[in-house]
Write a protein that holds these residues in place. Sequence first.
Motif, PDB file in Angstrom:
ATOM      1  N   ALA A  29     -27.079   9.136   0.039  1.00  0.00           N
ATOM      2  CA  ALA A  29     -27.486   9.614   0.276  1.00  0.00           C
ATOM      3  C   ALA A  29     -26.976  11.153  -0.573  1.00  0.00           C
ATOM      4  O   ALA A  29     -27.204  11.911  -0.335  1.00  0.00           O
ATOM      5  CB  ALA A  29     -27.285  10.539   1.913  1.00  0.00           C
ATOM      6  N   ARG A  30     -25.672  10.871  -0.395  1.00  0.00           N
ATOM      7  CA  ARG A  30     -24.444  12.251  -0.911  1.00  0.00           C
ATOM      8  C   ARG A  30     -24.471  11.845  -2.108  1.00  0.00           C
ATOM      9  O   ARG A  30     -24.984  13.263  -2.719  1.00  0.00           O
ATOM     10  CB  ARG A  30     -22.775  11.639  -0.314  1.00  0.00           C
ATOM     11  N   ALA A  31     -24.877  10.858  -2.768  1.00  0.00           N
ATOM     12  CA  ALA A  31     -24.804  11.422  -4.468  1.00  0.00           C
ATOM     13  C   ALA A  31     -26.433  11.802  -4.739  1.00  0.00           C
ATOM     14  O   ALA A  31     -26.738  13.314  -4.789  1.00  0.00           O
ATOM     15  CB  ALA A  31     -25.182  10.226  -5.211  1.00  0.00           C
ATOM     16  N   ASN A  66     -21.803  16.787 -15.873  1.00  0.00           N
ATOM     17  CA  ASN A  66     -21.662  16.787 -14.750  1.00  0.00           C
ATOM     18  C   ASN A  66     -22.349  16.055 -13.872  1.00  0.00           C
ATOM     19  O   ASN A  66     -21.760  16.244 -12.135  1.00  0.00           O
ATOM     20  CB  ASN A  66     -21.838  18.269 -14.494  1.00  0.00           C
ATOM     21  N   SER A  67     -24.234  16.101 -13.541  1.00  0.00           N
ATOM     22  CA  SER A  67     -24.531  15.417 -12.269  1.00  0.00           C
ATOM     23  C   SER A  67     -23.853  13.592 -12.299  1.00  0.00           C
ATOM     24  O   SER A  67     -23.849  13.788 -11.410  1.00  0.00           O
ATOM     25  CB  SER A  67     -26.053  15.537 -12.724  1.00  0.00           C
ATOM     26  N   ALA A  68     -23.720  13.298 -13.822  1.00  0.00           N
ATOM     27  CA  ALA A  68     -22.861  12.183 -13.509  1.00  0.00           C
ATOM     28  C   ALA A  68     -21.670  12.133 -12.611  1.00  0.00           C
ATOM     29  O   ALA A  68     -21.386  11.338 -11.480  1.00  0.00           O
ATOM     30  CB  ALA A  68     -22.873  10.976 -14.451  1.00  0.00           C
ATOM     31  N   ALA A  69     -20.705  13.068 -12.514  1.00  0.00           N
ATOM     32  CA  ALA A  69     -19.410  13.538 -12.304  1.00  0.00           C
ATOM     33  C   ALA A  69     -18.587  12.738 -10.778  1.00  0.00           C
ATOM     34  O   ALA A  69     -18.278  12.816  -9.893  1.00  0.00           O
ATOM     35  CB  ALA A  69     -19.133  14.962 -12.267  1.00  0.00           C
ATOM     36  N   SER A  70     -20.310  13.845  -9.925  1.00  0.00           N
ATOM     37  CA  SER A  70     -20.521  13.363  -9.073  1.00  0.00           C
ATOM     38  C   SER A  70     -20.724  11.973  -7.653  1.00  0.00           C
ATOM     39  O   SER A  70     -19.974  11.420  -6.833  1.00  0.00           O
ATOM     40  CB  SER A  70     -21.170  14.671  -7.777  1.00  0.00           C
ATOM     41  N   ASP A  71     -21.683  11.045  -8.608  1.00  0.00           N
ATOM     42  CA  ASP A  71     -21.789   9.817  -8.603  1.00  0.00           C
ATOM     43  C   ASP A  71     -20.175   9.081  -8.140  1.00  0.00           C
ATOM     44  O   ASP A  71     -19.791   7.992  -8.084  1.00  0.00           O
ATOM     45  CB  ASP A  71     -22.646   9.425  -9.555  1.00  0.00           C
ATOM     46  N   VAL A  95     -21.165  26.365 -13.109  1.00  0.00           N
ATOM     47  CA  VAL A  95     -19.927  26.099 -13.446  1.00  0.00           C
ATOM     48  C   VAL A  95     -20.183  24.653 -12.593  1.00  0.00           C
ATOM     49  O   VAL A  95     -18.647  24.078 -12.508  1.00  0.00           O
ATOM     50  CB  VAL A  95     -18.521  27.493 -12.705  1.00  0.00           C
ATOM     51  N   GLY A  96     -20.556  24.315 -11.695  1.00  0.00           N
ATOM     52  CA  GLY A  96     -20.504  23.344 -10.910  1.00  0.00           C
ATOM     53  C   GLY A  96     -20.882  23.292  -9.908  1.00  0.00           C
ATOM     54  O   GLY A  96     -19.289  23.698  -8.668  1.00  0.00           O
ATOM     55  N   LEU A  97     -21.482  22.651  -8.633  1.00  0.00           N
ATOM     56  CA  LEU A  97     -21.491  23.458  -7.144  1.00  0.00           C
ATOM     57  C   LEU A  97     -20.815  22.297  -6.435  1.00  0.00           C
ATOM     58  O   LEU A  97     -19.870  20.757  -7.799  1.00  0.00           O
ATOM     59  CB  LEU A  97     -22.851  22.159  -6.264  1.00  0.00           C
ATOM     60  N   PRO A  98     -19.407  21.854  -5.682  1.00  0.00           N
ATOM     61  CA  PRO A  98     -18.393  21.277  -5.353  1.00  0.00           C
ATOM     62  C   PRO A  98     -18.831  19.358  -4.770  1.00  0.00           C
ATOM     63  O   PRO A  98     -19.937  19.745  -5.063  1.00  0.00           O
ATOM     64  CB  PRO A  98     -18.029  21.665  -3.861  1.00  0.00           C
ATOM     65  N   PHE A  99     -18.129  18.995  -5.163  1.00  0.00           N
ATOM     66  CA  PHE A  99     -18.528  17.554  -4.686  1.00  0.00           C
ATOM     67  C   PHE A  99     -18.800  17.414  -3.345  1.00  0.00           C
ATOM     68  O   PHE A  99     -18.242  18.258  -2.398  1.00  0.00           O
ATOM     69  CB  PHE A  99     -17.336  16.762  -5.165  1.00  0.00           C
ATOM     70  N   TYR A 156     -17.230  10.419  -8.483  1.00  0.00           N
ATOM     71  CA  TYR A 156     -16.072  10.887  -7.302  1.00  0.00           C
ATOM     72  C   TYR A 156     -16.955  10.044  -6.215  1.00  0.00           C
ATOM     73  O   TYR A 156     -15.480   9.757  -5.825  1.00  0.00           O
ATOM     74  CB  TYR A 156     -16.156  12.841  -7.942  1.00  0.00           C
ATOM     75  N   TYR A 157     -17.867  10.158  -5.851  1.00  0.00           N
ATOM     76  CA  TYR A 157     -18.384   9.953  -4.732  1.00  0.00           C
ATOM     77  C   TYR A 157     -18.175   7.968  -4.295  1.00  0.00           C
ATOM     78  O   TYR A 157     -17.643   7.669  -3.163  1.00  0.00           O
ATOM     79  CB  TYR A 157     -19.451   9.458  -4.151  1.00  0.00           C
ATOM     80  N   LEU A 158     -18.042   7.409  -5.602  1.00  0.00           N
ATOM     81  CA  LEU A 158     -18.292   6.130  -5.492  1.00  0.00           C
ATOM     82  C   LEU A 158     -17.057   5.263  -6.204  1.00  0.00           C
ATOM     83  O   LEU A 158     -16.348   4.730  -4.423  1.00  0.00           O
ATOM     84  CB  LEU A 158     -18.354   5.418  -7.075  1.00  0.00           C
ATOM     85  N   TYR A 159     -16.392   6.270  -6.488  1.00  0.00           N
ATOM     86  CA  TYR A 159     -14.747   6.035  -6.929  1.00  0.00           C
ATOM     87  C   TYR A 159     -13.838   6.272  -4.602  1.00  0.00           C
ATOM     88  O   TYR A 159     -13.459   5.065  -4.877  1.00  0.00           O
ATOM     89  CB  TYR A 159     -14.196   7.405  -7.401  1.00  0.00           C
ATOM     90  N   HIS A 160     -14.457   6.778  -4.572  1.00  0.00           N
ATOM     91  CA  HIS A 160     -13.813   6.758  -3.220  1.00  0.00           C
ATOM     92  C   HIS A 160     -13.971   6.065  -1.990  1.00  0.00           C
ATOM     93  O   HIS A 160     -13.150   6.213  -1.347  1.00  0.00           O
ATOM     94  CB  HIS A 160     -13.371   8.308  -2.531  1.00  0.00           C
ATOM     95  N   ALA A 161     -15.493   6.032  -2.321  1.00  0.00           N
ATOM     96  CA  ALA A 161     -15.931   4.759  -1.603  1.00  0.00           C
ATOM     97  C   ALA A 161     -15.039   3.452  -1.709  1.00  0.00           C
ATOM     98  O   ALA A 161     -14.765   2.648  -1.146  1.00  0.00           O
ATOM     99  CB  ALA A 161     -17.396   5.145  -1.519  1.00  0.00           C
ATOM    100  N   LEU A 162     -14.913   3.081  -3.106  1.00  0.00           N
ATOM    101  CA  LEU A 162     -14.351   1.799  -3.336  1.00  0.00           C
ATOM    102  C   LEU A 162     -12.862   1.621  -3.175  1.00  0.00           C
ATOM    103  O   LEU A 162     -12.186   0.760  -2.689  1.00  0.00           O
ATOM    104  CB  LEU A 162     -14.228   1.988  -4.883  1.00  0.00           C
ATOM    105  N   ILE A 163     -12.346   2.962  -3.091  1.00  0.00           N
ATOM    106  CA  ILE A 163     -11.296   2.716  -2.699  1.00  0.00           C
ATOM    107  C   ILE A 163     -10.656   2.999  -0.949  1.00  0.00           C
ATOM    108  O   ILE A 163      -9.957   2.144  -0.234  1.00  0.00           O
ATOM    109  CB  ILE A 163     -10.489   4.854  -3.082  1.00  0.00           C
ATOM    110  N   ASP A 164     -11.525   3.594  -0.948  1.00  0.00           N
ATOM    111  CA  ASP A 164     -11.823   3.431   1.291  1.00  0.00           C
ATOM    112  C   ASP A 164     -11.847   1.626   1.459  1.00  0.00           C
ATOM    113  O   ASP A 164     -11.133   0.929   2.081  1.00  0.00           O
ATOM    114  CB  ASP A 164     -12.606   4.306   1.747  1.00  0.00           C
TER     115      ASP A 164
END
Length: 395
Positions: free
Chosen positions: A335-337, A305-310, A391-395, A312-320
């Motif tokens: 910094a965000r991750a 679950n800790s990998a999940a946010s990485d 249950v997991g903090l928000p990304f 998520y952030y990378l996926y959106h950053a690469l799309i941008d």
Amino acid sequence: MKADVCIIGGGPSGLLLSQLLQLQGIDTIVLEKYSREHVLGRIRAGVLEHGFAELMREAKCGERMDREGENHKGFYIAHDNALDSGGMDHVDLFKYSGGSTVLVYGQTELTRDLYEARDRLGGKVVHNAEDVTPRDLDTDKPYVSYRDGDKVIRVDCQYVIGADGFHGVSRRSIPKDVLREYERVYPFGWLGVLSRTKPVSPELIYCKHERGFALCSLRSQVLSRYYIQVPLEDTTEDWSDDAFWAELKRRVPQAIADGLITGSSIEKSIAPLRSFVAEPMRYGRLFLAGDAAHIVPPTGARGLNSAASDIYYLYHALIDRYKKADDTGLDAYSARALARVWKAQRFSWWMTTLLHRFPNNIPYDDKLQQTELAYLLSSEAAMRSLAENYVGLPF
Ligand code: APR
Ligand code: PHB
């Protein structure tokens, strides 16, 4: 060979990111050191938070997870002072998190689903890639080389993702004067047994006991996963199946011990417990994700679950980057991750400290530990804090 993004490591982090990116038309190649059978032979934890499950659905590989995974609304904490309540107290995740649950679905199955999804899309995954080496990371033309038998192959790319786990090569490619590592090694390990037996409880039971921690978990209604805390020096040869079951029974409440169905182990292993973070998670064109950058002890089921946010952030950053030529997300990635990674570290450390027997504790420490648990079980505010983290903090 060429790819937009070269991903090192075909574990859940690398596969999920490659699948998400390919669905957006971004070309990836995954370089995995071992065979698919080897990767799928690893038994890992099995509790997913919904943010991770959502990414699996977005990657179009959530179908079996949604069909076979079990939604859990809570878990139990067993402890010596819960005699009135049958030896354990319930943690109502659903109530205290404001309606969230966790999904119990084995990481091995999830990795299998990701491989099958990669196959369906014709994704490039190279197995048995030897001597994988990221190069020229501080230029805008990085590449990764690997060996296939006698041949050395070069993958030219724009970005390199280091998703090759704790022992991988990616983190080690960051110069020593740039990288800072933070680590805590715990003075015990977890001996885990997988058995083809009906689980003793429909929900997980975390047990704090003077002989040491124990956990009753499950993969499905016919597959159980149990753990006991053991000294670091122990090996699996020291623990016959009979010895394992006998020790587990001593650490769980009597009614649970009486209901425990034992059987021969189909997997048995010992994992040391470690907390670890490497900073920064970016060096030039290299971005670290998942276990390559951080490890948690398994107590709060935060690993994947800790990998999940990485991801998520990378996926959106690469799309941008690819769709809008916008580098803000990539520049903010580390910094965000790390901000979320450290919160998962805090929670895993807290839950580990709360429930294990620490051999070097002074009596004062033991009293504080008992008080921490008593406070948790008597305070709605503390329960809410536990639930929102579990249950997991928000990304
Ligand atoms: N070159 C290529 N691949 C490598 C190398 C290397 N030098 N070193 C390791 N790998 C591969 C491993 O074989 C493994 O398949 O990288 C993959 C990393 O996968 P994981 O260790 O599973 O890490 P990750 O994908 O980040 O998964 C997150 O969450 O529950 C936790 O630890 C658990 O695996 C889990 C993690
Ligand atoms: C597991 O089922 O393997 C498991 C579950 C919960 C944890 C750790 C491991 O906290």
